[in-house]
Write a protein that holds these residues in place. Structure first.
Motif, PDB file in Angstrom:
ATOM      1  N   THR A   1      50.987 -16.965  11.266  1.00  0.00           N
ATOM      2  CA  THR A   1      50.003 -17.781  11.979  1.00  0.00           C
ATOM      3  C   THR A   1      48.627 -17.123  11.986  1.00  0.00           C
ATOM      4  O   THR A   1      48.493 -15.913  11.845  1.00  0.00           O
TER       5      THR A   1
ATOM      6  N   ASN B   1      54.907 -19.973  16.938  1.00  0.00           N
ATOM      7  CA  ASN B   1      55.092 -18.994  15.865  1.00  0.00           C
ATOM      8  C   ASN B   1      54.287 -17.729  16.132  1.00  0.00           C
ATOM      9  O   ASN B   1      54.766 -16.622  15.889  1.00  0.00           O
TER      10      ASN B   1
ATOM     11  N   GLN C   1      61.729 -22.691  10.908  1.00  0.00           N
ATOM     12  CA  GLN C   1      61.628 -21.524  10.018  1.00  0.00           C
ATOM     13  C   GLN C   1      62.478 -20.356  10.495  1.00  0.00           C
ATOM     14  O   GLN C   1      62.229 -19.206  10.131  1.00  0.00           O
TER      15      GLN C   1
ATOM     16  N   GLU D   1      55.751 -14.018  16.522  1.00  0.00           N
ATOM     17  CA  GLU D   1      55.233 -12.891  15.735  1.00  0.00           C
ATOM     18  C   GLU D   1      54.800 -11.744  16.648  1.00  0.00           C
ATOM     19  O   GLU D   1      54.890 -10.578  16.307  1.00  0.00           O
TER      20      GLU D   1
ATOM     21  N   LYS E   1      51.870 -24.020   6.112  1.00  0.00           N
ATOM     22  CA  LYS E   1      53.236 -24.349   5.707  1.00  0.00           C
ATOM     23  C   LYS E   1      53.301 -25.172   4.432  1.00  0.00           C
ATOM     24  O   LYS E   1      54.350 -25.294   3.834  1.00  0.00           O
TER      25      LYS E   1
ATOM     26  N   SER F   1      53.381 -25.621  17.132  1.00  0.00           N
ATOM     27  CA  SER F   1      53.981 -24.772  16.115  1.00  0.00           C
ATOM     28  C   SER F   1      53.178 -23.479  15.953  1.00  0.00           C
ATOM     29  O   SER F   1      53.753 -22.392  15.878  1.00  0.00           O
TER      30      SER F   1
ATOM     31  N   GLY G   1      62.564 -18.677  13.109  1.00  0.00           N
ATOM     32  CA  GLY G   1      61.894 -17.593  13.821  1.00  0.00           C
ATOM     33  C   GLY G   1      62.514 -17.275  15.167  1.00  0.00           C
ATOM     34  O   GLY G   1      62.663 -16.126  15.548  1.00  0.00           O
TER      35      GLY G   1
END
Ligand code: SF4
Ligand code: SF4
Lengths: 263, 385
Positions: free
Chosen positions: A79, B379, B265, B383, A69, B375, B267
């Protein structure tokens, strides 16, 4: 026109960068140092210089890893799990899962037929089951890490402690009572094997497994894992940069989609 | 018709009100209103209300008092239990400070043993909760325990609880549950006009407002404003976020880190909380047509807590909420050393898998040191979906 993309994996100990144009164009590994963002930028700049390219020649830059980030150059941030899966799939399209045993953490990923993530587990809290456990054991046995790679078959003295900290004192006691170094080392590998097999089982991993991370070099560990899980383990010379590679591969896919939309 | 205030104004108002909650408890205490401390959504709120009291939640989610608690409690115990006990021990929680009596239940092992120590600091009445929700024996036991609580409160405060007062309390709490349900349902819109933290702020606001008519109407106004703004296309939210349901252990400020990790973000959007104090508590009403004491007892026994064995209703709730809120993925928040929720994780995973809903469990505590790890996990999960 070929599309060139870059992937930068900013890990806690190393920064890896890959340039990709459908195959690996260039790659580099740098120690992360005190400024992860700057090291990431430098890694990318070095690669561009090496290939005589400019930043504007790149269709996309994708950042991954724990420092993803803070990397300002990035067009995308993804990720390390997703990137690792994409990288593994590119290196070994037959792979249906990934086991990554690094210095600080470990992860198990089950892959779909297209290299997507179906399920994953990460361990970054507990030292047992990661490279840290092996480094600790190496210090205790006064050997270097390569010594484990050459360990043959033989007597195994199992370690009963589940926690690396307790295991250390257990080993001190065992050494004092005359247990052989080699038997103890096999015990440590066995304990890492059990943990990793458990992670693979929990994500319902199928074979072949692409084995990555610093511990993938250790042949005896790989043998033990195969025996324990009944799965086939493969490794790749590029396994250390699998995350950065996957980032670049995913970037290339995005670039293609975007171009298709523009046209 | 008076024009509605905007949702922004109302949400700000709710955020401004929250710090005043301890002051209201202090004022209540000074007026001689019974202040009853509770830990768990199993405590029948209506009984406390019917005796003219206010019930305050002592369930702490702060890391601060844990060290003090560890003087008496083991390290590898759930942080919720340690933090709650630590606050009481150090007398740093205003709610505990002002409460006259504490009501506990024999839920998980750690909690019920902690109550033995808490009893040294304040009178604690522990309700014997059956280990199962099924069968006549369990129901008879819990009805008797509800009756015993009534007797205890009556003799402790020297007051009587009348059937009329019970009926009134039932109506009030049911009204609050309905108001909450309608508010929660706003997040069914696609995209949801709310963030997960906003949803929690509203349910906390009601939790600490002692079911005041004013607070209820603020939430009703907010619900109407959000619906109206959507109708007029005045949304302020990003599209394409993955819709996440949160389940598992009770949440609190220290666990907001999980929600932030989901929503950072852009997401994901947390659209539903199945946890205690949220949908799990609001979606079941007390039957207003039955004799009040039995109706109250039966409603509370139905709570699908992981302490119950078996606990099929949690899975039923999950199926239902995943459908109603068009959920893309479920995040199970498990506190370290919470056996019941971590054991249930496997069956929740299996259940959701059969429904084709992605699931991830995260184990955490009240420290803020694992934000980076959370995080990455959240994330990667988004995804993956
Ligand atoms: S999870 Fe169970 S024990 Fe904990 S507060 Fe909720 S109902 Fe009570
Ligand atoms: S979170 Fe789990 S261990 Fe902690 S109080 Fe609730 S049921 Fe008990």
């Amino acid at each position: 026109m070929t599309t060139i993309t870059a992937g930068v994996d900013i890990g806690s100990t190393g920064v890896k960068a890959v340039l990709f144009d459908g195959s690996i164009l260039a790659r580099s590994v740098l120690p992360t140092g005190w400024s992860p963002a700057e090291t990431g930028e430098r890694a990318l700049a070095d690669l561009l210089l090496e290939r005589g390219l400019r930043r504007t020649d790149l269709a996309r830059v994708t950042a991954t890893g724990y420092g993803r980030k803070i990397f300002r150059e990035a067009d995308d941030i993804i990720t390390e799990i997703t990137c690792h899966a994409a990288g593994a799939f590119f290196l070994e399209p037959e792979a249906r899962s990934v086991l990554d045993l690094g210095g600080q953490d470990s992860k198990a990923i089950a892959l779909g037929g297209d290299g997507s993530v179906v399920d994953f587990l990460m361990n970054d809290k507990c030292a047992a089951g990661t490279g840290r456990f092996l480094t600790m054991t190496a210090n205790l046995l006064e050997v270097d890490l390569r010594w484990f790679d050459a360990l043959g078959e033989g007597e195994t003295h199992l370690i009963s402690s589940m926690c690396a900290v307790f295991a250390e004192s257990e080993m001190v006691g065992l050494l004092a009572s005359g247990v052989a170094k080699e038997a103890l080392a096999r015990g440590v590998l066995d304990s890492i094997t059990s943990r990793s097999a458990g992670m693979l089982q929990r994500v319902a991993a199928r074979g072949p497994v692409l084995f990555t991370g610093g511990l993938a070099r250790c042949a005896p560990l790989r043998r033990m894992l195969e025996r324990k899980t009944g799965l086939e383990f493969r490794s790749s010379e590029h396994s250390q940069t699998a995350g950065a590679l996957g980032a670049a591969v995913l970037g290339a896919m995005k670039a293609r989609v975007r171009r298709a939309i523009v046209v | 018709m008076a024009t509605l205030r905007s949702s922004r104004v109302l949400l700000d108002h709710i955020a401004d009100e929250s710090p005043a909650a301890p002051v209201r408890v202090k004022e209540a205490k000074e007026r001689g209103v019974p202040v009853v401390g509770t830990f768990c959504v199993f405590t029948p709120w209506e009984l406390v209300r019917a005796i003219g009291g206010v019930s305050v939640s002592l369930c702490s989610t702060s890391e601060k008092p844990i060290a003090a608690a560890e003087a008496h409690l083991p390290r590898n115990l759930c942080p919720l239990i340690k933090a709650s006990y630590g606050f009481a021990l150090t007398d740093t929680c205003p709610y505990f400070h002002f409460c006259d009596i504490v009501i506990g239940e024999t839920t998980c092992d750690g909690k019920k043993k902690m109550y033995e120590y808490l009893n040294r600091l304040r009178p604690v009445h522990v309700m014997q909760l059956p280990q199962t929700t099924e069968g006549e024996t369990a129901r008879a036991l819990w009805r008797a325990e509800t009756k015993r609580l009534k007797d205890v409160l009556e003799s402790f405060y020297g007051r009587t609880i009348t059937d009329d007062a019970l009926r009134e309390a039932i109506r009030l709490k049911n009204r609050e549950r309905r108001v909450l349900n309608r508010f929660f349902a706003v997040a069914r819109l696609d995209p949801s006009p709310l963030t997960g933290l906003e949803i929690l702020a509203v349910s906390d606001y009601l939790k600490y407002s002692m079911a005041s008519e004013e607070a209820l109407s603020v939430v009703e106004e907010l619900t109407a404003a959000l619906e109206e703004e959507r109708r007029l296309g005045k949304g302020r939210e990003a599209e394409g976020r993955k819709r996440i349901l949160i389940t598992g252990c009770p949440l609190g400020k220290s666990l907001h880190k999980v929600i932030r990790a989901v929503e950072e973000q852009g997401g994901g959007a947390v659209v539903a909380f199945e946890n205690c104090g949220n949908l799990k508590s609001s979606s079941d009403l007390v039957d207003e047509s039955c004799p009040p004491m039995e109706a109250i007892a039966d409603r509370y026994l139905r709570i699908p807590c992981s302490c119950m064995s078996p606990n099929p209703r949690r899975l039923e709730f999950l199926s239902r909420f995943c459908g109603e809120y068009a959920v893309d993925g479920v995040v199970d928040v498990i506190l370290q050393a919470c056996h019941t929720y971590s054991v249930e994780s496997f069956s929740v995973r299996e259940h959701l898998k059969a429904l084709g809903i992605p699931y991830i469990a995260v184990e955490t505590d009240y420290s803020q040191g694992d934000e980076g790890q959370l995080s990455t996990r959240m994330n990667a999960f988004l995804e993956m979906i």
